[in-house]
Design a protein around this motif. Structure first.
Motif, short mmCIF file in Angstrom:
data_model
loop_
_atom_site.label_atom_id
_atom_site.label_comp_id
_atom_site.label_asym_id
_atom_site.label_seq_id
_atom_site.Cartn_x
_atom_site.Cartn_y
_atom_site.Cartn_z
N ALA A 12 0.91 -1.31 -0.16
CA ALA A 12 -0.10 0.10 0.07
C ALA A 12 1.01 1.40 0.04
CB ALA A 12 -0.94 0.04 1.30
N GLY A 13 2.01 1.11 0.67
CA GLY A 13 2.98 2.31 0.56
C GLY A 13 3.54 2.48 -0.72
N LEU A 14 4.02 1.66 -1.25
CA LEU A 14 4.34 1.50 -2.64
C LEU A 14 3.57 2.06 -3.62
CD1 LEU A 14 6.59 -1.69 -2.76
CD2 LEU A 14 7.33 0.90 -2.49
N VAL A 15 2.27 1.70 -3.63
CA VAL A 15 1.10 1.99 -4.25
C VAL A 15 0.83 3.58 -4.29
CG1 VAL A 15 -1.42 1.74 -4.63
CG2 VAL A 15 0.15 -0.12 -4.60
N GLY A 16 0.95 4.10 -2.87
CA GLY A 16 0.60 5.50 -2.83
C GLY A 16 1.62 6.41 -3.33
N GLU A 17 2.88 5.98 -3.09
CA GLU A 17 4.21 6.67 -3.80
C GLU A 17 3.91 6.67 -5.23
OE1 GLU A 17 7.59 7.49 -2.76
OE2 GLU A 17 7.00 7.29 -0.27
N ALA A 18 3.64 5.47 -5.91
CA ALA A 18 3.68 5.34 -7.56
C ALA A 18 2.57 6.12 -7.95
CB ALA A 18 3.62 3.85 -7.77
N TYR A 21 2.83 10.12 -7.71
CA TYR A 21 3.58 10.69 -8.79
C TYR A 21 2.79 11.11 -9.96
CZ TYR A 21 7.20 11.20 -12.43
OH TYR A 21 7.79 11.64 -13.33
N PHE A 22 1.76 10.48 -10.11
CA PHE A 22 1.11 10.65 -11.44
C PHE A 22 -0.32 11.79 -11.06
CE2 PHE A 22 2.78 6.45 -12.77
CZ PHE A 22 3.49 7.01 -13.83
N GLY A 23 -0.50 11.92 -9.84
CA GLY A 23 -1.57 12.79 -9.43
C GLY A 23 -2.52 12.07 -8.69
N PHE A 24 -3.54 12.98 -7.94
CA PHE A 24 -4.55 12.55 -7.27
C PHE A 24 -5.52 11.59 -7.80
CE2 PHE A 24 -8.75 13.22 -4.94
CZ PHE A 24 -8.33 12.77 -3.65
N SER A 25 -5.91 12.17 -9.07
CA SER A 25 -7.14 11.36 -9.61
C SER A 25 -6.41 9.74 -10.00
CB SER A 25 -7.41 11.94 -11.02
OG SER A 25 -6.22 11.99 -11.89
N VAL A 26 -5.19 9.44 -10.30
CA VAL A 26 -4.92 8.37 -10.32
C VAL A 26 -4.97 7.62 -9.20
CG1 VAL A 26 -2.95 6.77 -11.29
CG2 VAL A 26 -3.28 8.90 -12.52
N ARG A 27 -4.39 8.18 -8.00
CA ARG A 27 -4.46 7.63 -7.01
C ARG A 27 -5.75 7.11 -6.25
NH1 ARG A 27 -1.38 10.58 -1.86
NH2 ARG A 27 0.33 9.87 -3.07
N VAL A 65 -3.81 -0.20 -9.26
CA VAL A 65 -3.02 0.75 -9.89
C VAL A 65 -2.86 0.44 -11.58
CG1 VAL A 65 -0.49 1.41 -10.29
CG2 VAL A 65 -1.64 0.94 -7.94
N LEU A 66 -2.91 -0.67 -11.93
CA LEU A 66 -3.12 -0.89 -13.25
C LEU A 66 -4.23 -0.24 -14.11
CD1 LEU A 66 -1.54 -2.46 -15.76
CD2 LEU A 66 -2.84 -4.45 -15.42
N VAL A 67 -5.22 -0.58 -13.25
CA VAL A 67 -6.74 -0.11 -13.76
C VAL A 67 -6.74 1.52 -14.06
CG1 VAL A 67 -9.16 0.00 -13.42
CG2 VAL A 67 -7.94 -2.03 -13.33
N ALA A 68 -6.11 2.08 -12.85
CA ALA A 68 -5.99 3.73 -12.87
C ALA A 68 -5.16 4.11 -13.93
CB ALA A 68 -5.74 3.99 -11.45
N LEU A 69 -4.20 3.48 -14.12
CA LEU A 69 -3.15 3.92 -15.25
C LEU A 69 -3.65 3.63 -16.64
CD1 LEU A 69 0.52 2.90 -13.89
CD2 LEU A 69 -0.58 5.13 -14.02
N LEU A 70 -4.35 2.77 -16.77
CA LEU A 70 -5.17 2.44 -18.08
C LEU A 70 -6.30 3.60 -18.38
CD1 LEU A 70 -4.95 -1.51 -18.28
CD2 LEU A 70 -3.64 0.17 -19.48
N LEU A 71 -7.02 3.60 -17.33
CA LEU A 71 -8.33 4.54 -17.38
C LEU A 71 -8.05 5.95 -17.33
CD1 LEU A 71 -11.05 2.39 -15.13
CD2 LEU A 71 -10.63 2.52 -17.74
N VAL A 72 -7.11 6.43 -16.33
CA VAL A 72 -6.99 7.67 -16.27
C VAL A 72 -5.73 8.15 -17.13
CG1 VAL A 72 -6.33 9.58 -14.47
CG2 VAL A 72 -7.87 7.99 -14.01
#
Length: 74
Positions: A12-18, A21-27, A65-72
């Motif tokens: 969860a910590g790594l996911v939050g950092e990654a 980096y891309f912004g609040f909407s991706v998080r 995270v993968l879904v967020a990067l693909l969608l957003v």
């Protein structure tokens, strides 16, 4: 039933950092979709009558995270 294990907390910590980096909407999309995917898996286990079982939550966080990067997008 116990709460999240140490591996889940580290992930969860790594996911939050990654995602941070891309912004609040991706998080936000990453966290929500990870929880939804984990809930779907837990619902499937309950429907199959498995009963009380523990499963790792980390893979669902990473899938979120993968879904967020693909969608957003980055």
């Amino acid at each position: 039933m116990d709460s999240s294990g140490v591996g889940d907390v580290k992930t969860a910590g790594l996911v939050g950092e990654a995602t941070g980096y891309f912004g609040f909407s991706v998080r936000l999309v990453g966290v929500i979709s990870g929880r939804i995917l984990g809930g779907i898996y837990g619902g499937i286990l309950l429907a199959r009558g498995v009963g009380k079982v523990q499963f790792p939550y980390g893979p669902f966080l990473l899938a979120g995270v993968l879904v967020a990067l693909l969608l957003v997008g980055p």
